[in-house]
Motif scaffolding. Structure first.
Motif, short mmCIF file in Angstrom:
data_model
loop_
_atom_site.label_atom_id
_atom_site.label_comp_id
_atom_site.label_asym_id
_atom_site.label_seq_id
_atom_site.Cartn_x
_atom_site.Cartn_y
_atom_site.Cartn_z
N UNK A 338 0.78 -1.22 0.00
CA UNK A 338 0.00 0.00 0.00
C UNK A 338 0.81 1.28 0.00
N UNK A 339 2.13 1.18 0.10
CA UNK A 339 2.97 2.38 0.16
C UNK A 339 3.16 2.97 -1.24
N UNK A 340 2.91 4.27 -1.36
CA UNK A 340 3.12 4.97 -2.62
C UNK A 340 4.60 5.36 -2.72
N UNK A 341 5.21 5.03 -3.85
CA UNK A 341 6.64 5.27 -4.05
C UNK A 341 6.83 6.35 -5.11
N UNK A 342 7.62 7.37 -4.77
CA UNK A 342 8.05 8.37 -5.74
C UNK A 342 9.55 8.54 -5.55
N UNK A 343 10.33 8.22 -6.57
CA UNK A 343 11.78 8.31 -6.42
C UNK A 343 12.47 8.59 -7.75
N UNK A 344 13.64 9.20 -7.64
CA UNK A 344 14.51 9.43 -8.79
C UNK A 344 15.67 8.45 -8.74
N UNK A 345 15.99 7.88 -9.88
CA UNK A 345 17.21 7.07 -10.01
C UNK A 345 18.05 7.80 -11.05
N UNK A 346 19.20 8.34 -10.64
CA UNK A 346 19.96 9.20 -11.55
C UNK A 346 21.42 9.29 -11.14
N UNK A 347 22.18 9.85 -12.08
CA UNK A 347 23.59 10.11 -11.82
C UNK A 347 23.75 11.47 -11.13
N UNK A 348 24.70 11.53 -10.18
CA UNK A 348 25.11 12.80 -9.60
C UNK A 348 26.65 12.81 -9.57
N UNK A 349 27.22 13.99 -9.43
CA UNK A 349 28.67 14.12 -9.38
C UNK A 349 29.10 14.55 -7.98
N UNK A 350 30.00 13.75 -7.39
CA UNK A 350 30.43 14.03 -6.02
C UNK A 350 31.59 15.03 -6.02
N UNK A 351 31.96 15.46 -4.83
CA UNK A 351 33.02 16.47 -4.69
C UNK A 351 34.39 15.94 -5.10
N UNK A 352 34.55 14.61 -5.07
CA UNK A 352 35.83 14.03 -5.48
C UNK A 352 35.94 13.82 -6.99
N UNK A 353 34.92 14.27 -7.73
CA UNK A 353 34.94 14.15 -9.18
C UNK A 353 34.35 12.87 -9.71
N UNK A 354 34.00 11.93 -8.82
CA UNK A 354 33.42 10.67 -9.27
C UNK A 354 31.92 10.79 -9.47
N UNK A 355 31.39 9.93 -10.34
CA UNK A 355 29.97 9.90 -10.62
C UNK A 355 29.34 8.80 -9.81
N UNK A 356 28.17 9.09 -9.24
CA UNK A 356 27.46 8.11 -8.43
C UNK A 356 26.04 7.95 -8.95
N UNK A 357 25.64 6.69 -9.10
CA UNK A 357 24.27 6.38 -9.46
C UNK A 357 23.49 6.19 -8.16
N UNK A 358 22.49 7.04 -7.94
CA UNK A 358 21.81 7.06 -6.64
C UNK A 358 20.30 6.93 -6.82
N UNK A 359 19.66 6.54 -5.71
CA UNK A 359 18.21 6.55 -5.61
C UNK A 359 17.82 7.64 -4.63
N UNK A 360 17.08 8.65 -5.12
CA UNK A 360 16.62 9.75 -4.28
C UNK A 360 15.14 9.55 -3.95
N UNK A 361 14.82 9.51 -2.68
CA UNK A 361 13.42 9.40 -2.28
C UNK A 361 12.79 10.79 -2.34
#
Length: 363
Positions: A338-361
């Motif tokens: 019954x839980x409604x889910x809204x989330x982004x799955x996307x790339x972000x760039x961290x301070x160390x220059x690396x790219x991270x694939x993350x799930x944002x709620x």
């Protein structure tokens, strides 16, 4: 009189869209897009391809798809020849005496002729089935324009190399795309990009990217691929726009975030959704339009994004989500019933220059 091709052209010109842009967004090649606007059905390998491309093109342009399809079917009916049985011809006056004369002779030969007729029909049907079996296997020629489309088992792709044309055969599409080349069979997983040597000279000739594949039990669905010739001007088959990837400092600090993977580069990824029960499911890939539908037990949706996608699920417990990136897979946890889910799955760039694939709620 309105025509479906004219409406498509008018809608495209209103939006000031180029064929190349549409081809990149829809995975429909430019020659097929032009053929739809010119109503040139001879270009397509079969009517199911034409109707499918027509619907996708119309939906992409935001046109009235139902009206477009009605105009297409009306054109087909107009161009179809009148059935022989509906053509009324005046009978010559001498036809009745001829019928009487030959009637007895024809009746006598009917039994023998009937046997021969059914034998001939059986042979014709057998030949037709064999012909249809051969016709469903298509051959495509890879030139400077990349190939976008769905390949099926036993389809072939002719690749022009410096040493001449080389034929690459689709050996299978179940769970992964398998291509038979002079260097052996090459396997490309879902959401994987692979450079392939097709002529055995130890130098890569093509770049293949797989955005959708059949399941092991439904290989007839084929595989959705992009293939480009590898040369000095080649770009990766699946492109991610790093200029559109947000820096971690630009995101709200309070936002709940789960890191799936990190890498020195960003690349397209696929989210596979397997439904265990019915729910409303909505998603938006990159800058494309929102897609929404009701899915039930056994349905599967594969979504390939270059930068990111947003998901909205009416009941999170009904869907199993799996992220596939760089030929590796990551299972996401199943939500409560019954839980409604809204989330982004996307790339972000961290301070160390690396790219991270993350799930944002998303609250």
């Amino acid at each position: 009189m309105e025509s479906y091709g004219g409406l498509l052209r008018q809608k495209r010109e209103e939006k000031q869209l180029e064929f190349e842009t549409i081809a990149r967004d829809t995975a429909i090649t430019v020659n097929y897009l032009k053929a739809l606007e010119n109503e040139d059905s001879a270009v397509f390998p079969g009517e199911p391809y034409l109707v499918g491309f027509l619907k996708n093109y119309s939906d992409y342009l935001g046109a009235d798809t139902e009206k477009i399809l009605q105009l297409y079917h009306a054109k087909i009916l107009q161009e179809s020849p009148v059935p022989e049985g509906l053509i009324v011809r005046e009978k010559p006056k001498y036809i009745i005496p001829l019928i009487v004369i030959f009637g007895v002779l024809l009746f006598g030969a009917a039994v023998t002729g009937g046997i021969l007729f059914f034998q001939q029909k059986f042979e014709e049907q057998r030949r037709l089935e064999a012909l249809n079996s051969r016709d469903k296997f298509k051959t495509y020629e890879l030139a400077e324009t990349p190939f976008y489309g769905r390949l099926y088992k036993n389809d072939t792709v002719v690749v022009k190399t410096s040493g001449g044309s080389v034929v690459v055969t689709v050996a299978g599409t179940a769970e992964k795309l398998s291509l038979e080349t002079a260097s052996g069979i090459q396997h490309i997983e879902l959401s994987e990009e692979l450079e392939i040597d097709v002529d055995g000279d130890s130098s890569a000739d093509i770049i293949v990217y797989v955005s959708d594949v059949s399941s092991d039990s439904d290989e007839d669905r084929g595989a959705e691929v992009k293939i480009v010739l590898k040369n000095g001007d080649s770009v990766a088959a699946g492109e991610t726009k790093t200029s559109e990837i947000p820096n971690i400092q630009e995101l709200p600090a309070s936002q709940k975030r789960t890191v799936i993977l990190e890498d020195n580069r960003a690349y397209p990824f696929t989210v596979r959704s397997d439904f265990r029960a019915g729910c409303v499911f909505r998603y938006k890939i990159d800058r494309k339009d929102i897609v929404e539908d009701y899915y039930s037990n056994g349905d599967t949706v594969n979504m390939t994004a270059s930068n990111g996608l947003r998901l909205w699920i009416s009941n999170g417990n009904t869907v199993k989500l799996q992220v596939i990136a760089n030929s590796r897979s990551y299972d996401l946890g199943v939500a409560k019933a019954g839980q409604v889910i809204v989330q982004d799955i996307r790339w972000i760039k961290d301070t160390d220059g690396k790219y991270k694939l993350v799930v944002n709620e998303i609250e």
